[in-house]
Design a protein around this motif. Structure first.
Motif, PDB file in Angstrom:
ATOM      1  N   LEU A 100      43.169  43.301  34.913  1.00  0.00           N
ATOM      2  CA  LEU A 100      42.114  44.196  34.443  1.00  0.00           C
ATOM      3  C   LEU A 100      40.882  43.477  33.877  1.00  0.00           C
ATOM      4  O   LEU A 100      39.751  43.916  34.138  1.00  0.00           O
ATOM      5  N   PRO A 101      41.025  42.379  33.122  1.00  0.00           N
ATOM      6  CA  PRO A 101      39.807  41.697  32.674  1.00  0.00           C
ATOM      7  C   PRO A 101      38.934  41.215  33.834  1.00  0.00           C
ATOM      8  O   PRO A 101      37.704  41.297  33.778  1.00  0.00           O
ATOM      9  N   GLU A 102      39.560  40.713  34.913  1.00  0.00           N
ATOM     10  CA  GLU A 102      38.783  40.260  36.068  1.00  0.00           C
ATOM     11  C   GLU A 102      38.105  41.430  36.755  1.00  0.00           C
ATOM     12  O   GLU A 102      36.957  41.316  37.204  1.00  0.00           O
ATOM     13  N   SER A 103      38.782  42.574  36.826  1.00  0.00           N
ATOM     14  CA  SER A 103      38.156  43.745  37.440  1.00  0.00           C
ATOM     15  C   SER A 103      36.937  44.192  36.640  1.00  0.00           C
ATOM     16  O   SER A 103      35.939  44.640  37.217  1.00  0.00           O
ATOM     17  N   GLU A 104      37.006  44.085  35.328  1.00  0.00           N
ATOM     18  CA  GLU A 104      35.856  44.429  34.497  1.00  0.00           C
ATOM     19  C   GLU A 104      34.675  43.494  34.780  1.00  0.00           C
ATOM     20  O   GLU A 104      33.523  43.927  34.861  1.00  0.00           O
ATOM     21  N   ARG A 105      34.960  42.217  34.943  1.00  0.00           N
ATOM     22  CA  ARG A 105      33.890  41.266  35.271  1.00  0.00           C
ATOM     23  C   ARG A 105      33.263  41.595  36.617  1.00  0.00           C
ATOM     24  O   ARG A 105      32.032  41.526  36.788  1.00  0.00           O
ATOM     25  N   ILE A 106      34.110  41.921  37.604  1.00  0.00           N
ATOM     26  CA  ILE A 106      33.601  42.265  38.931  1.00  0.00           C
ATOM     27  C   ILE A 106      32.677  43.472  38.861  1.00  0.00           C
ATOM     28  O   ILE A 106      31.660  43.547  39.566  1.00  0.00           O
ATOM     29  N   MET A 107      32.998  44.414  37.973  1.00  0.00           N
ATOM     30  CA  MET A 107      32.191  45.616  37.832  1.00  0.00           C
ATOM     31  C   MET A 107      30.970  45.398  36.950  1.00  0.00           C
ATOM     32  O   MET A 107      30.204  46.323  36.688  1.00  0.00           O
ATOM     33  N   GLY A 108      30.785  44.161  36.485  1.00  0.00           N
ATOM     34  CA  GLY A 108      29.610  43.849  35.674  1.00  0.00           C
ATOM     35  C   GLY A 108      29.745  44.228  34.216  1.00  0.00           C
ATOM     36  O   GLY A 108      28.748  44.344  33.500  1.00  0.00           O
ATOM     37  N   TYR A 164      42.023  48.725  40.587  1.00  0.00           N
ATOM     38  CA  TYR A 164      42.510  47.370  40.339  1.00  0.00           C
ATOM     39  C   TYR A 164      43.865  47.347  39.627  1.00  0.00           C
ATOM     40  O   TYR A 164      44.310  46.296  39.176  1.00  0.00           O
ATOM     41  N   SER A 165      44.514  48.485  39.515  1.00  0.00           N
ATOM     42  CA  SER A 165      45.860  48.496  38.934  1.00  0.00           C
ATOM     43  C   SER A 165      46.830  47.831  39.906  1.00  0.00           C
ATOM     44  O   SER A 165      46.498  47.549  41.063  1.00  0.00           O
ATOM     45  N   THR A 166      48.051  47.581  39.431  1.00  0.00           N
ATOM     46  CA  THR A 166      49.042  46.947  40.295  1.00  0.00           C
ATOM     47  C   THR A 166      49.264  47.750  41.572  1.00  0.00           C
ATOM     48  O   THR A 166      49.404  47.186  42.660  1.00  0.00           O
ATOM     49  N   LEU A 167      49.293  49.072  41.441  1.00  0.00           N
ATOM     50  CA  LEU A 167      49.538  49.920  42.598  1.00  0.00           C
ATOM     51  C   LEU A 167      48.371  49.871  43.581  1.00  0.00           C
ATOM     52  O   LEU A 167      48.567  49.969  44.794  1.00  0.00           O
ATOM     53  N   HIS A 168      47.167  49.697  43.067  1.00  0.00           N
ATOM     54  CA  HIS A 168      45.992  49.558  43.929  1.00  0.00           C
ATOM     55  C   HIS A 168      46.035  48.222  44.664  1.00  0.00           C
ATOM     56  O   HIS A 168      45.829  48.153  45.883  1.00  0.00           O
ATOM     57  N   VAL A 169      46.312  47.164  43.926  1.00  0.00           N
ATOM     58  CA  VAL A 169      46.338  45.832  44.532  1.00  0.00           C
ATOM     59  C   VAL A 169      47.422  45.746  45.602  1.00  0.00           C
ATOM     60  O   VAL A 169      47.214  45.175  46.686  1.00  0.00           O
ATOM     61  N   ALA A 170      48.599  46.325  45.328  1.00  0.00           N
ATOM     62  CA  ALA A 170      49.685  46.283  46.307  1.00  0.00           C
ATOM     63  C   ALA A 170      49.279  46.959  47.608  1.00  0.00           C
ATOM     64  O   ALA A 170      49.484  46.414  48.705  1.00  0.00           O
ATOM     65  N   MET A 171      48.709  48.151  47.534  1.00  0.00           N
ATOM     66  CA  MET A 171      48.300  48.858  48.740  1.00  0.00           C
ATOM     67  C   MET A 171      47.158  48.138  49.448  1.00  0.00           C
ATOM     68  O   MET A 171      47.094  48.119  50.681  1.00  0.00           O
ATOM     69  N   ARG A 317      43.111  36.574  42.462  1.00  0.00           N
ATOM     70  CA  ARG A 317      42.556  36.263  43.781  1.00  0.00           C
ATOM     71  C   ARG A 317      42.530  37.510  44.663  1.00  0.00           C
ATOM     72  O   ARG A 317      41.573  37.739  45.413  1.00  0.00           O
ATOM     73  N   ALA A 318      43.586  38.328  44.583  1.00  0.00           N
ATOM     74  CA  ALA A 318      43.617  39.565  45.379  1.00  0.00           C
ATOM     75  C   ALA A 318      42.526  40.530  44.948  1.00  0.00           C
ATOM     76  O   ALA A 318      41.859  41.163  45.783  1.00  0.00           O
ATOM     77  N   VAL A 319      42.311  40.650  43.644  1.00  0.00           N
ATOM     78  CA  VAL A 319      41.266  41.534  43.134  1.00  0.00           C
ATOM     79  C   VAL A 319      39.896  41.047  43.559  1.00  0.00           C
ATOM     80  O   VAL A 319      39.012  41.844  43.919  1.00  0.00           O
ATOM     81  N   GLN A 320      39.707  39.765  43.551  1.00  0.00           N
ATOM     82  CA  GLN A 320      38.416  39.214  44.000  1.00  0.00           C
ATOM     83  C   GLN A 320      38.174  39.508  45.460  1.00  0.00           C
ATOM     84  O   GLN A 320      37.022  39.726  45.877  1.00  0.00           O
ATOM     85  N   ARG A 321      39.249  39.543  46.268  1.00  0.00           N
ATOM     86  CA  ARG A 321      39.094  39.922  47.663  1.00  0.00           C
ATOM     87  C   ARG A 321      38.740  41.398  47.815  1.00  0.00           C
ATOM     88  O   ARG A 321      37.982  41.779  48.729  1.00  0.00           O
TER      89      ARG A 321
END
Length: 326
Positions: A100-108, A164-171, A317-321
């Motif tokens: 979640l912290p990385e997803s926040e950075r990606i969203m600015g 960006y939750s676990t369920l989102h990343v898995a799918m 890494r998956a979230v960054q993708r």
């Protein structure tokens, strides 16, 4: 010469002092909160409730489970990061804690917390996610699902516990490997997403096996595949994505207990000892988690810290993708 108080402080900070000398002999002297950063019904909640009941027998104090949902897990997790570091507030976290912290950075945005604000105490479970569809759906296999999705890009929905939750990343791992485009519908937790799937308002979902098992056995949901390297107990007839020709689609949803980083070492040790005790000896906890399809997979100390660090790096890494989600 060092004063005795200075020596005790230094030893206590290093975790080398007996609990009584640190002044924590009576800990806990009141109720201990276990925060779940998601609504009731999801994987963290399914693990937290029997674990809290078992901890009450060890601590001799009430251990209420508090569901503090919001922003896909950010609200509850941040509240524990900011909590008083006295051991009376713990987090039952999922693997999304590090994402979640990385997803926040990606969203600015500035992250509401960072992983270095937590002390990893112990891992309780570690389950591969399982892909679910309503039993009334036309898809009886992953091949059916993929073929239909390719005919109707963006028409089939999948739910998650939030962006960006676990369920989102898995799918996202699966859709990327299969080359299909699904419509993502984020919810405020795995429980509400599962409810939507059961009601037929959602087409598919990656879920921890615990919350899904009873619904699959009752014939309300169908499991098409799992993200594990091996088939999941209770889902022996369900192939893995690796078996189906997607070796890169491997994902685990785990639960673990974390405390605010500055929690004194003796209190962290008290938590760790209690968690080890219930995971090794409490038959009620074992039965509850096994019945839910999430057998205990205990880790602690450096082993869990290393697992958490490596898993977080892989998921980041998956979230960054995935990139920015509008």
């Amino acid at each position: 010469m060092l004063h005795r108080r200075d020596v005790l402080t230094a030893l206590g900070a290093a975790g080398l002092l007996p609990t009584a000398a640190w002044g924590q002999a009576a800990w806990p002297s009141r109720a201990v909160q276990m925060i779940v950063a998601f609504p009731p019904g999801g994987q963290a909640d399914v693990t937290a409730r029997p674990a809290a009941a078992a901890l009450e027998r060890v601590f001799g104090q009430a251990v209420p489970v508090v569901n503090r949902a919001g922003a896909g897990g950010i609200v509850g997790s941040a509240s524990v990061a900011r909590a008083a570091p006295d051991g009376y507030t713990a987090l039952m976290a999922l693997s999304s804690l590090g994402v979640l912290p990385e997803s926040e950075r990606i969203m600015g945005r500035t992250p509401a917390y960072t992983v270095d604000q937590f002390a990893p105490i112990a891992r309780i479970t570690a389950d591969p996610t399982v892909m679910l569809v309503p039993a009334k759906s036309p898809w009886r296999s992953v091949q059916d699902f993929v073929a239909d999705a390719k005919k109707r890009p963006g028409a089939i929905t999948f739910g998650s516990a939030g962006n960006y939750s676990t369920l989102h990343v898995a799918m996202a791992m699966f859709t990327g490997a299969a080359g299909i485009d699904l419509l993502h519908v984020p919810f405020q937790g795995g429980g509400p997403a599962l409810t939507a799937l059961l009601s037929g308002t959602l087409d598919s979902l990656a879920s921890g096996p615990g919350p899904a098992l009873a619904h699959v056995k009752e014939g309300r949901l169908r499991a098409l595949a799992s993200w594990g390297r091996e088939r999941i107990p209770g889902f022996e007839d369900v192939p893995t994505f690796i078996e189906l020709g997607h070796p890169e689609v491997e994902f685990y949803i785990w639960t673990g207990v974390f405390l605010p980083l500055a929690t004194p070492a003796p209190v962290q040790a008290r938590w760790r000892d209690a968690l080890r005790q219930i995971c090794e000896r409490d038959e009620g906890l074992k039965r509850a988690l096994e019945a839910a399809g999430s057998p205990i997979a205990y880790q602690e100390g450096e082993t869990f810290e290393r697992f958490f660090r490596d898993d977080t790096a892989r998921l980041v890494r998956a979230v960054q993708r995935i990139g920015k989600v509008e």
